[in-house]
Enzyme design. Structure first.
Site, PDB file in Angstrom:
ATOM      1  N   TYR A 143      42.104  39.458  38.800  1.00  0.00           N
ATOM      2  CA  TYR A 143      43.085  40.525  38.576  1.00  0.00           C
ATOM      3  C   TYR A 143      44.226  40.681  39.859  1.00  0.00           C
ATOM      4  O   TYR A 143      43.654  40.853  40.975  1.00  0.00           O
ATOM      5  CB  TYR A 143      42.399  41.783  38.368  1.00  0.00           C
ATOM      6  CG  TYR A 143      41.665  41.698  36.912  1.00  0.00           C
ATOM      7  CD1 TYR A 143      42.324  41.815  35.905  1.00  0.00           C
ATOM      8  CD2 TYR A 143      40.401  41.823  36.766  1.00  0.00           C
ATOM      9  CE1 TYR A 143      41.829  42.014  34.496  1.00  0.00           C
ATOM     10  CE2 TYR A 143      39.809  41.696  35.588  1.00  0.00           C
ATOM     11  CZ  TYR A 143      40.496  42.066  34.448  1.00  0.00           C
ATOM     12  OH  TYR A 143      39.621  42.067  33.335  1.00  0.00           O
TER      13      TYR A 143
ATOM     14  N   PRO B  24      42.021  46.793  32.030  1.00  0.00           N
ATOM     15  CA  PRO B  24      40.888  46.319  31.590  1.00  0.00           C
ATOM     16  C   PRO B  24      39.928  45.884  33.027  1.00  0.00           C
ATOM     17  O   PRO B  24      38.706  45.438  32.777  1.00  0.00           O
ATOM     18  CB  PRO B  24      41.351  44.803  31.434  1.00  0.00           C
ATOM     19  CG  PRO B  24      42.716  44.636  31.896  1.00  0.00           C
ATOM     20  CD  PRO B  24      43.351  45.945  32.063  1.00  0.00           C
TER      21      PRO B  24
ATOM     22  N   ASP C 171      35.720  40.507  28.958  1.00  0.00           N
ATOM     23  CA  ASP C 171      34.660  39.574  29.321  1.00  0.00           C
ATOM     24  C   ASP C 171      33.377  40.581  30.116  1.00  0.00           C
ATOM     25  O   ASP C 171      32.573  39.996  30.448  1.00  0.00           O
ATOM     26  CB  ASP C 171      35.055  38.597  30.590  1.00  0.00           C
ATOM     27  CG  ASP C 171      35.754  39.468  31.807  1.00  0.00           C
ATOM     28  OD1 ASP C 171      35.804  40.600  31.706  1.00  0.00           O
ATOM     29  OD2 ASP C 171      36.153  38.716  32.720  1.00  0.00           O
TER      30      ASP C 171
ATOM     31  N   ARG D 270      32.474  34.647  37.078  1.00  0.00           N
ATOM     32  CA  ARG D 270      32.304  34.621  35.618  1.00  0.00           C
ATOM     33  C   ARG D 270      31.169  33.657  35.238  1.00  0.00           C
ATOM     34  O   ARG D 270      30.831  32.421  36.282  1.00  0.00           O
ATOM     35  CB  ARG D 270      33.579  34.038  34.877  1.00  0.00           C
ATOM     36  CG  ARG D 270      34.554  35.194  34.594  1.00  0.00           C
ATOM     37  CD  ARG D 270      34.425  36.055  33.490  1.00  0.00           C
ATOM     38  NE  ARG D 270      34.650  34.930  32.358  1.00  0.00           N
ATOM     39  CZ  ARG D 270      35.652  34.924  31.805  1.00  0.00           C
ATOM     40  NH1 ARG D 270      36.844  35.544  31.747  1.00  0.00           N
ATOM     41  NH2 ARG D 270      35.706  34.134  30.639  1.00  0.00           N
TER      42      ARG D 270
END
Lengths: 695, 695
Positions: free
Chosen positions: A290, A365, A49, A282
């Site tokens: 996370y 990530p 993302d 987001r």
């Protein structure tokens, strides 16, 4: 089994972000291309993302950056939370999430599926190319089953030395068994999941009437992810090197219901004893969490996957964020992964088969690097393959792919190794706690990492494409120098950049963008917008004051010289009708194909006293018998009517009194910085002689 | 003949820019809508091309502004050319084409067909609306043949009092006879061409099996151009008033091959004796030339159309631009028109059938107003119809359409009358030449016109929707006051704006946009981006320093008061999933539909010291049980990390020490300026009581 044969210039295996970036490049260049993917469709939620600023610049050069920029959440601020003396988390610091002045973009977040849609739209909208290639379409549910290279033919420009067998699957065969529903398949595509190609092959093998075709390709590129079939097909010499850690992390995409005050900031929370949590705000009210899973243990390298559920992950998050409350109604996606860093030892085989993206580097990530580095691999490779297929560029240049991108992958792995350990570590209890991670140490590491994570810090090594200044070569370590394959690839390409002339145009780094004003029409432009990804090299002439007669004579003499020594000798190249995103579809065709080298001029005279046709050599306003003169090559560094002053000479680090000539590669990286004076001209010609197929 | 019946909330006749704008509004609001057009397809070249800055703001509020902005040519500079003492044209002056600081956009040029494509894409992408209406599709080759209104039912909210018969044509019937090829049909759609509806009806009448349907509609809107069938169907009371002149102008869209130095500027050329020429630099290397045809005479009102050919127009242009050379290879379109200004005497019949765009005002195209004013007619009408259909707003508000838009049409006609005569006039030979037009006079008129032509100068009269300050009412002329239909529509709506509190938020004018910083997440936004065209009214609370305790208490008391007196009493309204263009598709649904009134807060405290949940009343961060708190309603006027300071309090003309409350209509126009203090609150409630269906 039915069988068929065909031939293609480039075959791309895998239609994730790397494969689609490559397909877009090649369709803009009019290259005969196929792209196949074993899956039934694109990604609809979750996965990567993060968009780094360099990625946004690259997408913008294809005219799709603003779609991401518009829908994405722009991540502007970061908060650091740490336990206080009572073990309760407190906000310790708030800081900008981006370095100011680095780019016109800032780090942004949007899910991978939207990016894939934008690529697919842009590929589908690629207009019929003058070269006559047909539109590229993603062929889904297609699995390669064998690959071979006729190495004897590898040096033949006209050969199709790579043979690949493709099997066409049914929908059922292409649907992974573990993918039952959106929420129950959280470990699908995780690095905790196994490879499912074997299953797919097994299921399709038995079927009667299964269709296989043999494709002969000039080039094959494996963009097929961490379990890369292509990499395995290249044999045991191709391996991933690196290690896994004991750290297991979970990921949740939720619309949070919480009183945690910084939920719309990027937040790094180190709890006293429940592990760490990172919040990534987001698009669409989502946040990604996370979450360190301290209760899932790695037992002798084996992980009990049944212990990893959304409930366990969510409960871990709740503990870390306590005393704040956390709840949700919508969960969009979840997964978990084991932290590790691995990089491929080779990125290509005889420069006929290439690997890109997760197929050659995997890591954690959390720094939002994966999709970016993968797309940038493909962005580096796309124009090189395209221009070689078009016989515009020398094939030997393809060796710079591994040189440039393996370097970046190595740097990424080293960065991730450090960053993920810092973030997974226990917070320091006090200043004497040496095994814990102190907040200062972490904040500092985070800040230092900006230049790298933004993608702007990329600095490619010397090669035929990058002429470093002489003193910089001496800094090259021995290993890298030994890696350079041919005489031609030797540092500096026989020409040296003169860094002082353009202090912020560093060979090997991306040419930055500043606002300039169009001489004709007075419109302010980001100079990047006049350098779209259309496959052309650019010579940017920093001309200074062209109303001073000696300077004007010099600049016009350079124009005449470039016309004869570079433009006339460089190959011609048809442009895609969609090559300039700011011109819409170019409906009116040139009479003659333009040179593969484009010339832009920036001056700082008073704009209203300059007239393009009267004052400047035709190199700076090329004539076409159907379209007339091109008024779109001359720019001024002055105050615009409504958008302020771009201060471009200052930004590029060029003294207008001296001027400079900068060669920019089709991917926007600086190749050479040379002098405006006559003694610098030859370097430009030599640079192109080593790169292009000059007449 | 076959026959069928159906029912629809809004029937739009005509799918040009006005009709499509209306269809987009209604599809965003989830209104059951049909749009029919007699033609076979959209426009592919030529026609209108100018985008004024207010139009770009409006398109941006639907999320399609950036498509125009990206592809269009931005027109930044204008050059004036006049004959010198020897009769040779010389550049007399160069000036900015836009007033600085008016808007974040500048005047831009792109052909109408692209705009229609963007509308069609946006309408097609309209996601299924929560209200359950199906997607709107343009039905082409459909011609209305009769219209009647059951006036007895006109005051019934649930009635469908308008009956329209629609005839479905074949492709052959719908193709105009004079439209043979792109270049030979230059006079098609010109005001020199006749109406072809009669022909179409004639051709289809004879056909066996011709299909007609009867549609019952709540509202019908005629966006069907200068020959408007709808206007004619409303009877002889509906007429266009005004006059034609003897000036004939030609238009050519070409890719010019010329040594005229200002061909990429907007250029106004008055030649000594060959008439005038205006150059409009376009997208895609095109320029549009407006060319005065001094050799085509109007003989007793009749024009010999056979004398108007592209050759004649081009030769006239060559003479005017001489001694510069002019040639072309590509000609995209040509036409000619007779200058005249006409405006309809009525814009609606019993507020059930409305007319918009060219159907009620025609004028010369050179000031680039036509498409803009037409789209803005529809923009004014769309939300009013939509909110009445949804029973959110009182039906009486519909009378403000004619009040507001006829005023603008009258102003447009007066402007065009003056401007086109100045431009078509012979240039003054010297200072004593009184019948000629002096360059000074022309330049000055051009400059003065900016505020009007930009669309930003629009200032709607007082009505239920626009509360002017008390003294401003007295300036209203008697005629206008008499026009106001009901008690409720009387000036000021029973409440008065206090202009001093927000000097640049003028009731009746558009609420301007400045950069503000999101309290949560620190992202800089144009405040317009937080006020998309989603059908909601907005209360903007200019809160000042909310860290001062008395101010915070006042602002929170206002929040509690608004919650009870306005938000809870206003109707609820489902939003389209695409309502916020900067949020992508809103995939996650609220638990409860939001109020039709949205509250935004702007403060100027130190952002890092404010916490939304801790410091502000829930009115400023509404809670939804599925989505949690909304963090997107509170903004700060402070320096952003990377984009400078928006100086919003200054820009809006609000003293932070006093604060202000501004009510903004769904189309972005200011309805009321009131006080932050308790004595101003009631005005807000009263304003909404007159407009909405409050409980």
């Amino acid at each position: 089994m039915t069988q068929s044969d065909s031939q293609v210039d480039v075959l791309i295996v895998g239609a994730g972000p790397a494969g689609l970036m490559l397909a877009l490049w090649l369709s803009r260049l009019g290259i005969n291309t196929r792209i196949v993917d074993k899956r039934t469709d694109k990604v609809f939620s979750g996965q990567a993302d993060g968009f780094q600023v360099r990625t946004l610049e690259i997408l913008d050069s294809f005219g799709i950056g603003e779609r991401v920029w518009k829908e994405a959440n722009h991540m502007i601020e970061v908060s650091f939370w740490n336990p206080d003396e009572n073990g309760v988390i407190r906000r310790n610091n708030t800081a900008p999430d981006n370095v100011s002045g680095l780019s016109r973009f800032t780090e942004s977040v949007l899910h991978q599926g939207r990016m894939e849609s934008f690529f697919l739209d842009a590929i589908a909208a690629s207009h019929p190319h003058p070269s006559g290639s047909s539109a590229v379409k993603v062929e889904r549910m297609v699995l390669p089953t064998s690959l071979s290279i006729d190495e004897a033919a590898a040096d033949d420009d006209d050969a199709y030395p790579v043979t690949v067998t493709l099997r066409h699957l049914t929908e059922e065969e292409a649907t992974p068994t573990q993918r039952l529903s959106n929420l129950s398949d959280g470990l699908f595509r995780s690095n905790l999941a196994g490879d499912d190609v074997g299953d797919m092959l097994e299921r399709s093998k038995a079927r009667e009437g299964v269709h296989e075709e043999t494709v002969k390709a000039k080039f094959v590129v494996g963009c097929d992810g961490a379990h890369s079939w292509t990499r395995k097909a290249l044999g045991p010499d191709f391996e991933m090197q690196g290690e896994m850690t004991d750290y297991i992390w979970g990921v949740l995409d939720i619309v949070p219901i919480t009183d945690f005050p910084d939920v719309r900031n990027r937040s790094m929370i180190h709890s006293a004893s429940n592990g760490s949590l990172m919040i990534i705000p987001r698009e669409n009210k989502l946040v990604r969490l996370y979450i360190q899973l301290t209760e899932v243990s790695v037992d002798g390298g084996r992980i009990d996957r049944s212990k990893i559920t959304p409930e366990i992950i969510f409960n871990a998050a709740r503990k870390i964020i306590s005393p704040y409350k956390l709840d949700y109604h919508y969960c969009d996606w979840w997964t978990a992964y084991q932290i590790g860093q691995r990089v491929g030892n080779h990125f290509s085989k005889v420069d006929r088969v290439f690997l890109a993206g997760d197929a050659v580097h995997t890591h954690s990530p959390k720094a939002g690097q994966g999709m970016n580095v993968s797309m940038q691999d493909a962005y580096n490779l796309g124009w090189k393959l395209g221009l070689v297929c078009k016989k515009v560029m020398q094939r030997s240049i393809l060796s710079t792919y591994e040189l440039e991108r393996k370097q970046i992958a190595d740097e990424l792995i080293a960065f991730d190794h450090k960053f993920s350990r810092l973030f997974s570590g226990r917070p320091a209890k006090d200043i004497l706690d040496e095994t814990g991670v102190s907040m200062e140490e972490f904040s500092k590491a985070f800040e230092m990492s900006h230049m790298f994570t933004s993608g702007i810090g990329v600095d490619y090594s010397p090669s035929a494409l990058v002429s470093k200044p002489r003193e910089a070569h001496q800094l090259l370590n021995e290993d890298k120098a030994a890696d350079l394959k041919s005489d031609q690839d030797k540092p500096s390409n026989g020409v040296d950049s003169i860094l002082d002339l353009a202090k912020n145009c560093k060979p090997g780094m991306r040419f930055p963008s500043f606002q300039v004003v169009a001489q004709a029409g007075a419109r302010p432009w980001q100079l990047h917008h006049k350098m779209p990804s259309d496959g052309r090299f650019r010579i940017v002439v920093f001309a200074g004051d062209i109303l001073s007669a000696p300077r004007r004579d010099l600049v016009n003499a350079l124009g005449a010289w470039l016309a004869e020594h570079v433009l006339a000798r460089a190959p011609k190249m048809d442009l895609s009708p969609g090559a300039d995103p700011h011109a819409g579809t170019m409906r009116f065709k040139t009479d003659a194909a333009p040179s593969a080298v484009d010339v832009l001029l920036l001056h700082n005279s008073k704009r209203l006293e300059v007239e393009i046709l009267r004052d400047l050599h035709e190199t700076y306003h090329p004539f076409d018998s159907k379209l007339g003169w091109d008024y779109d090559k001359v720019f001024v560094d002055e105050e615009s009517y409504h958008n302020g002053h771009g201060e471009a000479f200052k930004g590029y680090g060029v003294d207008p009194g001296k001027g400079a000539v900068v060669v920019v590669r089709p991917d926007g990286y600086v190749g050479l910085v040379s002098s405006l004076e006559e003694d610098g001209w030859k370097a430009v010609e030599t640079w192109f002689e080593r790169v292009l197929k000059m007449s």
